[in-house]
Design a protein around this motif. Structure first.
Motif, PDB file in Angstrom:
ATOM      1  N   LEU A   1      51.160  37.810  32.145  1.00 58.17           N
ATOM      2  CA  LEU A   1      50.324  36.564  31.928  1.00 58.17           C
ATOM      3  C   LEU A   1      49.228  36.505  31.013  1.00 58.17           C
ATOM      4  O   LEU A   1      48.973  35.956  30.201  1.00 58.17           O
ATOM      5  CB  LEU A   1      49.915  36.096  33.327  1.00 58.17           C
ATOM      6  N   ALA A   2      48.476  37.815  31.328  1.00 58.19           N
ATOM      7  CA  ALA A   2      47.234  38.088  30.397  1.00 58.19           C
ATOM      8  C   ALA A   2      47.882  38.679  29.004  1.00 58.19           C
ATOM      9  O   ALA A   2      47.081  38.262  28.043  1.00 58.19           O
ATOM     10  CB  ALA A   2      46.503  39.338  30.862  1.00 58.19           C
ATOM     11  N   SER A   3      49.168  39.079  28.910  1.00 57.81           N
ATOM     12  CA  SER A   3      49.696  39.140  27.354  1.00 57.81           C
ATOM     13  C   SER A   3      50.090  37.913  26.635  1.00 57.81           C
ATOM     14  O   SER A   3      49.524  37.787  25.481  1.00 57.81           O
ATOM     15  CB  SER A   3      51.016  39.974  27.621  1.00 57.81           C
TER      16      SER A   3
ATOM     17  N   ILE B   1      47.125  35.667  43.314  1.00 58.84           N
ATOM     18  CA  ILE B   1      46.366  34.559  42.923  1.00 58.84           C
ATOM     19  C   ILE B   1      46.615  34.393  41.491  1.00 58.84           C
ATOM     20  O   ILE B   1      45.968  33.468  41.054  1.00 58.84           O
ATOM     21  CB  ILE B   1      44.996  34.642  43.266  1.00 58.84           C
ATOM     22  N   ALA B   2      47.499  35.493  40.784  1.00 63.81           N
ATOM     23  CA  ALA B   2      47.334  35.005  39.406  1.00 63.81           C
ATOM     24  C   ALA B   2      46.116  35.091  38.707  1.00 63.81           C
ATOM     25  O   ALA B   2      45.958  34.496  37.482  1.00 63.81           O
ATOM     26  CB  ALA B   2      48.484  34.107  38.841  1.00 63.81           C
ATOM     27  N   GLY B   3      45.334  35.805  39.221  1.00 68.54           N
ATOM     28  CA  GLY B   3      44.032  35.896  38.609  1.00 68.54           C
ATOM     29  C   GLY B   3      43.138  36.935  39.309  1.00 68.54           C
ATOM     30  O   GLY B   3      43.727  37.951  40.048  1.00 68.54           O
ATOM     31  N   CYS B   4      41.748  36.900  39.304  1.00 68.75           N
ATOM     32  CA  CYS B   4      40.826  37.743  39.577  1.00 68.75           C
ATOM     33  C   CYS B   4      39.696  37.483  40.441  1.00 68.75           C
ATOM     34  O   CYS B   4      39.488  36.207  40.676  1.00 68.75           O
ATOM     35  CB  CYS B   4      40.059  38.531  38.421  1.00 68.75           C
ATOM     36  N   PHE B   5      39.538  38.322  41.569  1.00 70.27           N
ATOM     37  CA  PHE B   5      38.519  38.085  42.556  1.00 70.27           C
ATOM     38  C   PHE B   5      37.202  38.644  41.992  1.00 70.27           C
ATOM     39  O   PHE B   5      36.006  38.126  41.963  1.00 70.27           O
ATOM     40  CB  PHE B   5      38.702  38.565  43.873  1.00 70.27           C
ATOM     41  N   GLY B   6      37.426  39.854  41.372  1.00 71.57           N
ATOM     42  CA  GLY B   6      36.045  40.449  40.617  1.00 71.57           C
ATOM     43  C   GLY B   6      36.305  40.862  39.134  1.00 71.57           C
ATOM     44  O   GLY B   6      37.677  41.104  38.811  1.00 71.57           O
ATOM     45  N   LEU B   7      35.603  40.340  38.315  1.00 73.35           N
ATOM     46  CA  LEU B   7      36.032  40.544  36.686  1.00 73.35           C
ATOM     47  C   LEU B   7      34.775  40.767  35.874  1.00 73.35           C
ATOM     48  O   LEU B   7      33.527  40.979  36.549  1.00 73.35           O
ATOM     49  CB  LEU B   7      36.874  39.505  36.217  1.00 73.35           C
ATOM     50  N   LEU B   8      34.769  40.918  34.651  1.00 69.95           N
ATOM     51  CA  LEU B   8      33.738  40.985  33.841  1.00 69.95           C
ATOM     52  C   LEU B   8      33.099  39.529  33.746  1.00 69.95           C
ATOM     53  O   LEU B   8      33.531  38.514  33.953  1.00 69.95           O
ATOM     54  CB  LEU B   8      34.057  41.370  32.415  1.00 69.95           C
ATOM     55  N   ASN B   9      31.689  39.676  33.047  1.00 71.71           N
ATOM     56  CA  ASN B   9      31.088  38.648  32.376  1.00 71.71           C
ATOM     57  C   ASN B   9      30.104  38.879  31.595  1.00 71.71           C
ATOM     58  O   ASN B   9      29.667  40.018  31.508  1.00 71.71           O
ATOM     59  CB  ASN B   9      30.389  37.739  33.492  1.00 71.71           C
ATOM     60  N   PRO B  10      29.922  38.101  30.519  1.00 72.83           N
ATOM     61  CA  PRO B  10      29.010  38.528  29.212  1.00 72.83           C
ATOM     62  C   PRO B  10      27.300  38.299  29.405  1.00 72.83           C
ATOM     63  O   PRO B  10      26.600  38.766  28.727  1.00 72.83           O
ATOM     64  CB  PRO B  10      29.579  37.573  28.145  1.00 72.83           C
ATOM     65  N   LEU B  11      27.015  38.150  30.819  1.00 71.11           N
ATOM     66  CA  LEU B  11      25.665  37.658  30.992  1.00 71.11           C
ATOM     67  C   LEU B  11      24.928  38.616  31.932  1.00 71.11           C
ATOM     68  O   LEU B  11      23.808  38.608  32.014  1.00 71.11           O
ATOM     69  CB  LEU B  11      25.512  36.292  31.628  1.00 71.11           C
ATOM     70  N   THR B  12      25.606  39.611  32.185  1.00 68.87           N
ATOM     71  CA  THR B  12      24.982  40.732  33.113  1.00 68.87           C
ATOM     72  C   THR B  12      25.304  42.419  32.465  1.00 68.87           C
ATOM     73  O   THR B  12      26.327  42.223  31.998  1.00 68.87           O
ATOM     74  CB  THR B  12      25.430  40.542  34.617  1.00 68.87           C
TER      75      THR B  12
ATOM     76  N   THR C   1      44.736  39.810  21.111  1.00 67.30           N
ATOM     77  CA  THR C   1      44.821  40.746  22.203  1.00 67.30           C
ATOM     78  C   THR C   1      46.046  41.465  22.267  1.00 67.30           C
ATOM     79  O   THR C   1      47.036  41.240  21.837  1.00 67.30           O
ATOM     80  CB  THR C   1      44.790  39.823  23.601  1.00 67.30           C
ATOM     81  N   LEU C   2      45.726  42.769  22.930  1.00 66.17           N
ATOM     82  CA  LEU C   2      46.908  43.971  23.266  1.00 66.17           C
ATOM     83  C   LEU C   2      46.618  44.179  24.473  1.00 66.17           C
ATOM     84  O   LEU C   2      45.943  45.100  24.982  1.00 66.17           O
ATOM     85  CB  LEU C   2      46.616  45.108  22.055  1.00 66.17           C
ATOM     86  N   GLN C   3      47.571  43.703  25.400  1.00 63.61           N
ATOM     87  CA  GLN C   3      47.474  43.979  26.837  1.00 63.61           C
ATOM     88  C   GLN C   3      48.914  44.834  27.032  1.00 63.61           C
ATOM     89  O   GLN C   3      50.008  44.319  26.797  1.00 63.61           O
ATOM     90  CB  GLN C   3      47.639  42.849  27.727  1.00 63.61           C
ATOM     91  N   TYR C   4      48.549  45.912  27.500  1.00 67.25           N
ATOM     92  CA  TYR C   4      49.798  47.003  27.715  1.00 67.25           C
ATOM     93  C   TYR C   4      50.247  46.429  29.142  1.00 67.25           C
ATOM     94  O   TYR C   4      49.533  46.442  29.978  1.00 67.25           O
ATOM     95  CB  TYR C   4      49.399  48.277  27.590  1.00 67.25           C
ATOM     96  N   THR C   5      51.549  45.962  29.180  1.00 65.80           N
ATOM     97  CA  THR C   5      52.030  45.445  30.751  1.00 65.80           C
ATOM     98  C   THR C   5      53.539  45.461  30.308  1.00 65.80           C
ATOM     99  O   THR C   5      54.277  45.543  29.313  1.00 65.80           O
ATOM    100  CB  THR C   5      51.709  44.216  30.736  1.00 65.80           C
ATOM    101  N   THR C   6      54.075  45.622  31.505  1.00 60.08           N
ATOM    102  CA  THR C   6      55.934  45.330  31.563  1.00 60.08           C
ATOM    103  C   THR C   6      55.811  43.798  31.924  1.00 60.08           C
ATOM    104  O   THR C   6      54.917  43.036  32.360  1.00 60.08           O
ATOM    105  CB  THR C   6      56.339  45.935  32.401  1.00 60.08           C
ATOM    106  N   THR C   7      56.907  43.198  31.964  1.00 61.76           N
ATOM    107  CA  THR C   7      57.188  41.464  32.114  1.00 61.76           C
ATOM    108  C   THR C   7      57.399  41.528  33.771  1.00 61.76           C
ATOM    109  O   THR C   7      56.946  40.495  34.369  1.00 61.76           O
ATOM    110  CB  THR C   7      58.569  41.183  31.507  1.00 61.76           C
ATOM    111  N   GLY C   8      57.322  42.545  34.477  1.00 60.86           N
ATOM    112  CA  GLY C   8      57.446  42.638  35.954  1.00 60.86           C
ATOM    113  C   GLY C   8      55.984  42.496  36.509  1.00 60.86           C
ATOM    114  O   GLY C   8      55.989  42.887  37.787  1.00 60.86           O
ATOM    115  N   TRP C   9      54.804  42.664  35.854  1.00 63.38           N
ATOM    116  CA  TRP C   9      53.647  42.751  36.243  1.00 63.38           C
ATOM    117  C   TRP C   9      52.702  41.592  36.065  1.00 63.38           C
ATOM    118  O   TRP C   9      52.819  40.892  35.009  1.00 63.38           O
ATOM    119  CB  TRP C   9      52.753  44.063  35.619  1.00 63.38           C
TER     120      TRP C   9
END
Length: 732
Positions: free
Chosen positions: A376-378, A479-490, A364-372
């Motif tokens: 965590l995804a990086s 929430i250190a996470g997502c309410f809406g996101l991707l999924n591989p089944l739709t 994975t290559l997550q472009y981010t700073t450490t203040g964002w």
């Protein structure tokens, strides 16, 4: 209008083999374990069963189920059972056991505890794997998938000017050594360690070592101002500050020692503060002299007394804190949001493992700073035994193609970027698929701003190979996470926003026009305020310094999320759920919703028009509502940042208003359109609307330390008396 809201955009992507995905396999495991019949099927989201369960999340009898929607409905109707299924599938290294997942009689605003009795350590789960098989000792550590010679981190300096690989073996040794040094300096469970650093191996080592000894980690980026850093660090009263001695951005090396000294001076009143450890950022340069920085020591000196044998991992309760993140603080002191180790790790397994399909072969290559929060995804891919590419520097240096070339060179399977980055490529007619071999790339995620329909189409028509899954995601630091996101089944559709809700999260859209109180859900297709109506594990533990941490929520916590509607989490986003696809469109922040004459809409709709028709002339735009104490109604103001060499004109204003009226409605047309010399953004390049809205509505605000250009706000005070500016001075 109803037919328009039900219209489904062009299908852009669907998985060629959904039965090969981790989510499908998880669904089959759940089916087998509980006697359910969960099978993948591409049926319409307006299936009657989906409506019944989406609006009735506490149904207890699960009939014949066969779609992602059914799996999501199961995750709501059988919440404890679902999260127990996820916990088993995650196969985390842990101690202890649980008898109850959580007390289902408690509402989300009481912050119920999850998996009481379970203890775990973040660093232990990053650096090791648990033994395979359901009968394995839950506390057993192995190196399966994380063998000594396997590369864990590839650190890439701006422009690819320097690259280094670090293996899992080296990461274990160095993190253990640093953990030993921390313990020798008295750092232990509950202490806070703050980093001001780049997205580098050393910053990661500080995080791992901090968690190794049971302490709590917090980070800020080096490009944040002293004020912003201190607003965060002082709140948590850290034991140590670790800070890079230099930074590289836009081709320039910046000496950080004066900033380091200023921060140390600002921490003088912190009772726990013992000093700063300087990180020698560029190892191909001599170490910098620290004699002018008070209470400073180099990294090598801090490690001097460390033993070679690492200390034992300090496992902490599932619900106990290991990470402090901060709200943007664009209009005030940022909130210090405390996250639990179990909530974050379990949720990341669900998001990364099930929704994204991360595994031991992922890069994975997550472009981010450490203040964002995307930092965590990086790092998160390491939980799966994958490899992270940590890019440090500008994503446009030496040119806008550097992230694409880096992803291709290191065979990234996932690239994490922002809509702003994609927009810059699209407006400069750059097509990543023509720039490099992206055959290994499987997923591109986009977050930080609303992703326009135009960028969805650019992505598949021009930008990236058609096999790549574009995942528009939205959630947050909260929430250190997502309410809406991707999924591989739709499928992915134009106009879809995020593909759908995150498993295990009961999302609803409430009527934003109602006063604070019970709240009322709206039907799909009608925009309103996003809420979470039931508990989930990654709800924050508490806010630091906000009441009694053993009995959250404190007053600031309650005011932030639970004061709006009774017994639900009000996230502050203005959203709409598509009545056919179930996709969730994020239209803007609820507190920045535009409301002229009672017609509510999000600024993202205006930005979409600007991108469609004016990208060749307008570099960026900012849309806010103005309602001063004397105003009977709200006026919509649109500010345009012109491209170099392009003049602002009355003809342009007329064209903008015409296009908005034709594409949206006459009620969407901004009352005022002005030119602006600068648009305020955070250091992560997210433009901020709320401070401007407050300013033009007559308030005086204090600029936050998170703004990259706080001086830009000064320009907008003149628009409080907008009547004095219209006419011949409208070009201001």
């Amino acid at each position: 209008m109803e037919e328009e809201s039900r219209a489904v955009g062009r299908k852009l992507w669907e998985h060629p083999d959904p039965e090969s995905t981790s989510m499908w396999q998880f669904m089959q495991d759940v089916n087998s374990k509980h006697g359910l019949q969960l099978q993948v099927s591409f049926i319409s989201f307006h299936d009657i069963l989906f409506f019944i369960i989406f609006y009735s999340p506490f149904v207890t009898n699960i009939p014949y189920l066969k779609t992602f929607q059914d799996l999501h409905a199961y995750s709501l109707a059988q919440r404890s059972q679902f999260w127990s299924d996820v916990f088993v599938a995650a196969n985390l290294i842990h101690g202890g056991s649980y008898t109850t997942v959580y007390d289902e009689s408690r509402t989300i605003d009481t912050i119920p505890r999850w998996f009481e009795g379970v203890e775990l350590n973040f660093a232990e789960n990053v650096l090791f794997s648990r033994g395979a098989g359901s009968d394995s000792d839950p506390g057993q550590r192995t190196m399966a998938g994380k063998e000594d010679a396997k590369v864990a981190v590839t650190e890439v300096r701006e422009g690819g000017s320097a690259v280094r690989d670090v293996t899992y073996g080296e990461l274990r040794v160095r993190a253990g050594q640093l953990a030993n040094a921390m313990a020798a300096h008295g750092v232990g469970k509950g202490d806070r360690v703050v980093v001001v650093g780049s997205n580098s191996v050393e910053t990661l080592l500080v995080w791992l070592a901090t968690c190794w000894v049971g302490a709590i980690f917090s980070s800020s980026s080096t490009d944040m101002g002293v004020k912003g850093i201190l607003q965060r660090a002082v709140q948590v009263n850290p034991a140590f500050l670790f800070m890079d001695d230099a930074a590289l951005y836009n081709g320039k090396v910046v000496d950080l020692r004066q900033k380091m000294a200023d921060i140390v001076d600002g921490l003088h009143a912190c009772s726990n503060f013992r000093g700063v450890v300087a990180i020698h950022r560029f190892r191909d340069e001599p170490p910098r002299d620290l004699s002018a920085v008070p209470r400073a020591q180099p990294w090598t000196a801090f490690l001097a007394n460390a033993r070679l044998t690492p200390p034992p991992f300090t496992r902490i309760g599932f619900h106990e804190p290991f990470l402090i993140c901060y709200s943007s603080g664009t209009t005030g002191i940022p909130k210090a949001i405390v996250h639990s180790v179990g909530g974050v790790v379990l949720n990341y397994f669900k998001e990364g493992g099930l929704h994204e399909g991360l595994g031991p072969h992922s890069v994975t290559l997550q472009y981010t700073t450490t203040g964002w929060i995307m930092y965590l995804a990086s790092v998160g891919v390491l939980l799966f035994g994958g490899r992270t590419i940590m890019y440090d520097g500008s994503p446009f240096q030496p040119d806008a193609g550097i992230l694409v070339r880096t992803a291709a060179e290191h065979r990234a399977t996932k690239l994490g970027v922002s809509p702003r980055w994609m927009f810059e490529l699209s407006k400069n007619n750059l097509a990543p698929r023509a720039m490099a071999d992206l055959s290994h790339l499987r997923t591109v995620t986009s977050t930080g701003m609303v992703l326009s329909d135009q960028l969805f189409e650019w992505f598949y028509d021009t930008g990236f190979p058609p096999h790549v899954h574009l995942g528009n995601i939205s959630g947050g630091t909260d929430i250190a996470g997502c309410f809406g996101l991707l999924n591989p089944l739709t499928p992915v559709y134009v106009g879809g926003g995020t593909q759908g809700p995150s498993l295990g999260l009961h999302i609803a859209i409430y009527d934003a026009l109602l006063p604070d109180g019970p709240g009322a859900p709206l039907p799909h297709g009608v925009p309103g305020e996003l809420v979470a109506a039931a508990p989930f594990p990654n709800v924050p533990c508490f806010f630091w310094g906000d009441g009694d941490p053993l009995h959250p929520p404190g007053p600031k916590y309650r005011a932030a999320y639970f004061a709006r509607f009774d017994n639900v989490w009000a996230h502050g986003d203005f959203c709409r759920v598509h009545p056919v696809t179930g996709n969730i469109s994020f239209l803007g922040r609820a507190d920045g919703v535009l409301n002229p004459s009672g017609v509510r809409f999000g600024s993202a709709e205006i930005y979409g028009v600007m991108e469609r028709y004016f990208a060749d002339r307008v570099q960026d735009s900012l849309c806010v509502g103005q309602r001063r104490p004397q105003d009977d109604d709200e006026s919509v103001m649109l500010f345009l940042l012109m491209k170099p060499g392009v003049k602002f004109s009355r003809a342009l204003v007329a064209e903008v208003k015409k296009r908005v009226g034709e594409d949206l409605s006459k009620r969407h047309v901004p009352r005022f359109v002005f030119e602006t010399p600068e648009i305020p953004t955070t250091i992560n390049l997210k433009k901020v609307e709320l401070p401007v809205k407050q300013i033009v509505s007559g308030q005086t605000i204090t600029a936050s330390g998170t703004l990259a250009n706080p001086q830009s706000l000064d320009f907008y005070y003149r628009f409080v008396k907008v009547e004095d500016l219209v006419g011949p001075r409208e070009k201001l």
